[in-house]
Design a protein around this motif. Structure first.
Motif, PDB file in Angstrom:
ATOM      1  N   ILE A 299     -14.394 -45.976 -28.018  1.00 43.01           N
ATOM      2  CA  ILE A 299     -14.503 -44.803 -27.131  1.00 43.01           C
ATOM      3  C   ILE A 299     -14.938 -45.184 -25.719  1.00 43.01           C
ATOM      4  O   ILE A 299     -14.379 -44.711 -24.725  1.00 43.01           O
ATOM      5  CB  ILE A 299     -15.508 -43.772 -27.705  1.00 43.01           C
ATOM      6  N   PHE A 300     -15.955 -46.060 -25.620  1.00 44.63           N
ATOM      7  CA  PHE A 300     -16.464 -46.477 -24.314  1.00 44.63           C
ATOM      8  C   PHE A 300     -15.320 -47.036 -23.463  1.00 44.63           C
ATOM      9  O   PHE A 300     -15.178 -46.700 -22.286  1.00 44.63           O
ATOM     10  CB  PHE A 300     -17.559 -47.546 -24.499  1.00 44.63           C
ATOM     11  N   ASP A 301     -14.482 -47.867 -24.075  1.00 44.05           N
ATOM     12  CA  ASP A 301     -13.379 -48.506 -23.352  1.00 44.05           C
ATOM     13  C   ASP A 301     -12.336 -47.492 -22.888  1.00 44.05           C
ATOM     14  O   ASP A 301     -11.734 -47.657 -21.824  1.00 44.05           O
ATOM     15  CB  ASP A 301     -12.735 -49.578 -24.240  1.00 44.05           C
ATOM     16  N   LEU A 302     -12.125 -46.438 -23.675  1.00 39.25           N
ATOM     17  CA  LEU A 302     -11.188 -45.375 -23.265  1.00 39.25           C
ATOM     18  C   LEU A 302     -11.637 -44.803 -21.914  1.00 39.25           C
ATOM     19  O   LEU A 302     -10.835 -44.628 -20.995  1.00 39.25           O
ATOM     20  CB  LEU A 302     -11.157 -44.251 -24.304  1.00 39.25           C
ATOM     21  N   GLY A 303     -12.942 -44.511 -21.799  1.00 38.57           N
ATOM     22  CA  GLY A 303     -13.478 -43.955 -20.553  1.00 38.57           C
ATOM     23  C   GLY A 303     -13.431 -44.960 -19.420  1.00 38.57           C
ATOM     24  O   GLY A 303     -13.022 -44.640 -18.300  1.00 38.57           O
ATOM     25  N   TYR A 304     -13.842 -46.182 -19.718  1.00 37.45           N
ATOM     26  CA  TYR A 304     -13.900 -47.230 -18.696  1.00 37.45           C
ATOM     27  C   TYR A 304     -12.513 -47.489 -18.094  1.00 37.45           C
ATOM     28  O   TYR A 304     -12.339 -47.532 -16.877  1.00 37.45           O
ATOM     29  CB  TYR A 304     -14.465 -48.511 -19.321  1.00 37.45           C
ATOM     30  N   GLN A 305     -11.509 -47.635 -18.973  1.00 34.75           N
ATOM     31  CA  GLN A 305     -10.137 -47.909 -18.505  1.00 34.75           C
ATOM     32  C   GLN A 305      -9.570 -46.729 -17.722  1.00 34.75           C
ATOM     33  O   GLN A 305      -8.812 -46.910 -16.772  1.00 34.75           O
ATOM     34  CB  GLN A 305      -9.215 -48.226 -19.699  1.00 34.75           C
ATOM     35  N   ALA A 306      -9.940 -45.501 -18.130  1.00 37.38           N
ATOM     36  CA  ALA A 306      -9.442 -44.303 -17.431  1.00 37.38           C
ATOM     37  C   ALA A 306      -9.975 -44.267 -15.996  1.00 37.38           C
ATOM     38  O   ALA A 306      -9.223 -44.021 -15.045  1.00 37.38           O
ATOM     39  CB  ALA A 306      -9.850 -43.039 -18.183  1.00 37.38           C
ATOM     40  N   ALA A 307     -11.277 -44.524 -15.821  1.00 34.43           N
ATOM     41  CA  ALA A 307     -11.867 -44.509 -14.475  1.00 34.43           C
ATOM     42  C   ALA A 307     -11.240 -45.602 -13.608  1.00 34.43           C
ATOM     43  O   ALA A 307     -10.878 -45.376 -12.449  1.00 34.43           O
ATOM     44  CB  ALA A 307     -13.385 -44.705 -14.564  1.00 34.43           C
ATOM     45  N   LYS A 308     -11.100 -46.792 -14.185  1.00 37.55           N
ATOM     46  CA  LYS A 308     -10.548 -47.930 -13.458  1.00 37.55           C
ATOM     47  C   LYS A 308      -9.110 -47.642 -12.992  1.00 37.55           C
ATOM     48  O   LYS A 308      -8.745 -47.882 -11.844  1.00 37.55           O
ATOM     49  CB  LYS A 308     -10.543 -49.132 -14.404  1.00 37.55           C
ATOM     50  N   SER A 309      -8.305 -47.091 -13.911  1.00 34.83           N
ATOM     51  CA  SER A 309      -6.894 -46.793 -13.588  1.00 34.83           C
ATOM     52  C   SER A 309      -6.786 -45.727 -12.509  1.00 34.83           C
ATOM     53  O   SER A 309      -5.929 -45.799 -11.635  1.00 34.83           O
ATOM     54  CB  SER A 309      -6.154 -46.293 -14.835  1.00 34.83           C
ATOM     55  N   LEU A 310      -7.662 -44.717 -12.596  1.00 40.17           N
ATOM     56  CA  LEU A 310      -7.600 -43.631 -11.609  1.00 40.17           C
ATOM     57  C   LEU A 310      -7.981 -44.150 -10.213  1.00 40.17           C
ATOM     58  O   LEU A 310      -7.320 -43.822  -9.224  1.00 40.17           O
ATOM     59  CB  LEU A 310      -8.519 -42.472 -12.016  1.00 40.17           C
ATOM     60  N   ILE A 311      -9.012 -44.984 -10.143  1.00 42.49           N
ATOM     61  CA  ILE A 311      -9.438 -45.518  -8.837  1.00 42.49           C
ATOM     62  C   ILE A 311      -8.331 -46.395  -8.236  1.00 42.49           C
ATOM     63  O   ILE A 311      -8.045 -46.325  -7.038  1.00 42.49           O
ATOM     64  CB  ILE A 311     -10.786 -46.267  -8.962  1.00 42.49           C
ATOM     65  N   GLN A 312      -7.660 -47.175  -9.093  1.00 47.77           N
ATOM     66  CA  GLN A 312      -6.526 -47.988  -8.597  1.00 47.77           C
ATOM     67  C   GLN A 312      -5.452 -47.089  -8.006  1.00 47.77           C
ATOM     68  O   GLN A 312      -4.861 -47.372  -6.969  1.00 47.77           O
ATOM     69  CB  GLN A 312      -5.928 -48.817  -9.748  1.00 47.77           C
ATOM     70  N   LYS A 313      -5.201 -45.977  -8.689  1.00 46.13           N
ATOM     71  CA  LYS A 313      -4.180 -45.016  -8.261  1.00 46.13           C
ATOM     72  C   LYS A 313      -4.562 -44.353  -6.929  1.00 46.13           C
ATOM     73  O   LYS A 313      -3.722 -44.151  -6.058  1.00 46.13           O
ATOM     74  CB  LYS A 313      -4.072 -43.946  -9.356  1.00 46.13           C
ATOM     75  N   ILE A 314      -5.856 -44.029  -6.793  1.00 48.24           N
ATOM     76  CA  ILE A 314      -6.340 -43.395  -5.560  1.00 48.24           C
ATOM     77  C   ILE A 314      -6.213 -44.377  -4.389  1.00 48.24           C
ATOM     78  O   ILE A 314      -5.774 -44.023  -3.301  1.00 48.24           O
ATOM     79  CB  ILE A 314      -7.818 -42.942  -5.731  1.00 48.24           C
TER      80      ILE A 314
END
Length: 344
Positions: A299-314
Motif C-alpha cells: 500500500i505504501f508504495d502505491l501512494g509513493y509511486q502515485a505522488a512521484k508520477s504526478l510530480i513528474q507530470k506537473i
C-alpha cells in the motif's frame, strides 16, 4: 529580524541567485555547492517562503487528494492512512504539500475538486480510487488538468497515468490457494461494485473457479462496504445458506476482521470450520485471532509511486502516460487449513 536569502548567500559565500537555485533544487548546481548552501540555511534557521516562490513560478507546490467517500469512513480503514504515508513521502521528497478534499456525498466531493482546480489551489490531483462511473475523473480529463489514479481506470486506461496492483491475478492466486487446500465451496466478499478494484478481483475469483471446473454460485458472492460492518453482514448471510461455504476470499482486512468476529460469535472456528484469505496485509491482519493469511499489495508504495508520477507530470507535461504495477505477494498465516469433509 527574519533571515533572508542575502544572509544565507553571505554566509555560504555565493550569489543570492545561487541560493534561490538551491532552494528550487536546480540540477545545474553542483552537489558540493548545494551542501554548502543548505548548511548555511540550517545554521541561520532559514526556511524558504513557499508562497512567494509559488507566486514567482505560477506553482502552488501542492497536490490535491480526492478520497473515495466521506472522511470518517476513510480513516476507519487502515488502507488509507498507509497510502497517505506513501503519498506524503513522495510529495515531501520534491517539497510538495498535500491537500485533501472531503465531503459527505459525491456531489460535495465534486464541488470541492472544482473549487480546488479553478481556484488554482493545487498543481495536480491524485484520485485515491478508481470508479466505474466517475464525474471527477471526467472533469479533470476534459480540463487537461494533471492527475493520476490509484487503481486501474475503467475507461481510457491507455490515456491516464495510474498506479495499481494486478488485482485480477492476485485474487486468482488467492482463490487457487484455497482450491489447492481442497476447498470447493469458496465465497467472495467484495466491496462496492462501482469500484474497479472490486470488479477486477471478482473476475480473478471467477476465473480461478472456472479453470478448476467449479460452478459459480451467485449466493456465494456478496458486496459490502470496505468496513468491519460490511464483513459482519456478509458472513451472516453466507452462513445461513443451506450449503454454506468452507472458505472465503475477503477483499479487505478490515472486512475480514468483521468476518472473524462474527464467526466467533456464531461459534464457527477459523481455520478448522472455515478458511479465510484476505487482502492488504495491514497490521491488524497480523494481530487478529487467528492471524490472517493476507495478500500484501504494498500500500505504501502505491501512494509513493502515485505522488512521484504526478510530480513528474506537473514538472514535465510531455511526460509519457505510465501504467505502474506494484507487485503483490501472499503472506501465509493461520486462517487457512486443508478442507476436511464434516459430512455437510
Amino acid at each position: 529580524m527574519a533571515v533572508t536569502i542575502k544572509d544565507v548567500a553571505k554566509l555560504a559565500n555565493v550569489a543570492p541567485s545561487t541560493v534561490s537555485r538551491v532552494i528550487a533544487n536546480n540540477s545545474r548546481i553542483s552537489e558540493k555547492t548545494k551542501q554548502k548552501v543548505r548548511e548555511a540555511m540550517n545554521q541561520l534557521g532559514y526556511h524558504p517562503n513557499f508562497i512567494a516562490r509559488s507566486l514567482a513560478n505560477q506553482s502552488t507546490q501542492v497536490l490535491g487528494l480526492v478520497l473515495p467517500g466521506s472522511a470518517d469512513k476513510f480513516f476507519q480503514n487502515p488502507f488509507f492512512p498507509t497510502v497517505l504515508r506513501g503519498l506524503s513521502e513522495g510529495a515531501h521528497e520534491k517539497q510538495y504539500a498535500l491537500q485533501m478534499t472531503t465531503g459527505q456525498s459525491n456531489e460535495e466531493i465534486y464541488d470541492g475538486i472544482v473549487q480546488m482546480v479553478q481556484g488554482g489551489r493545487v498543481d495536480g490531483v491524485v484520485l485515491l480510487y478508481s470508479k466505474v462511473e466517475d464525474k471527477v475523473m471526467m472533469y479533470l480529463r476534459e480540463r487537461g488538468f494533471p492527475f493520476v489514479m490509484i487503481g486501474k481506470p475503467f475507461k481510457y486506461s491507455e490515456e491516464i497515468t495510474h498506479v495499481d496492483n494486478d488485482n485480477y491475478r492476485a485474487t486468482k492466486g488467492a482463490t487457487d490457494y484455497l482450491l489447492s487446500l481442497g476447498h470447493k465451496r469458496i465465497a467472495f466478499i467484495g466491496g462496492d461494485l462501482n469500484l474497479v478494484v472490486t470488479v477486477e478481483r471478482l473476475l480473478g475469483y471467477e476465473k480461478s473457479l472456472r479453470d478448476a471446473g467449479i460452478e459459480l454460485v451467485n449466493e456465494y458472492v456478496i458486496h459490502e462496504e470496505f468496513l468491519q460492518e460490511g464483513g459482519k453482514e456478509a458472513v451472516k448471510e453466507l452462513m445461513q445458506l443451506e450449503q454454506p461455504p468452507t472458505a472465503m476470499v475477503v477483499a479487505d482486512d478490515l472486512m475480514a476482521l468483521g468476518v472473524l468476529n462474527t464467526l466467533h460469535e456464531m461459534e464457527i472456528t477459523v481455520p478448522d470450520d472455515i478458511s479465510i484469505v484476505s487482502f492488504n496485509n495491514v497490521l491488524l491482519s497480523e494481530m487478529s485471532r487467528p492471524p490472517l493469511t493476507s495478500v500484501d499489495i504494498n500500500i505504501f508504495d502505491l501512494g509513493y509511486q502515485a505522488a512521484k508520477s504526478l510530480i513528474q507530470k506537473i514538472e514535465d507535461p510531455r511526460d509519457p502516460i505510465k501504467r505502474i504495477i506494484v507487485p503483490h505477494e501472499m503472506v501465509e498465516r493461520f486462517s487457512c487449513s486443508q478442507y476436511q469433509d464434516k459430512g455437510h
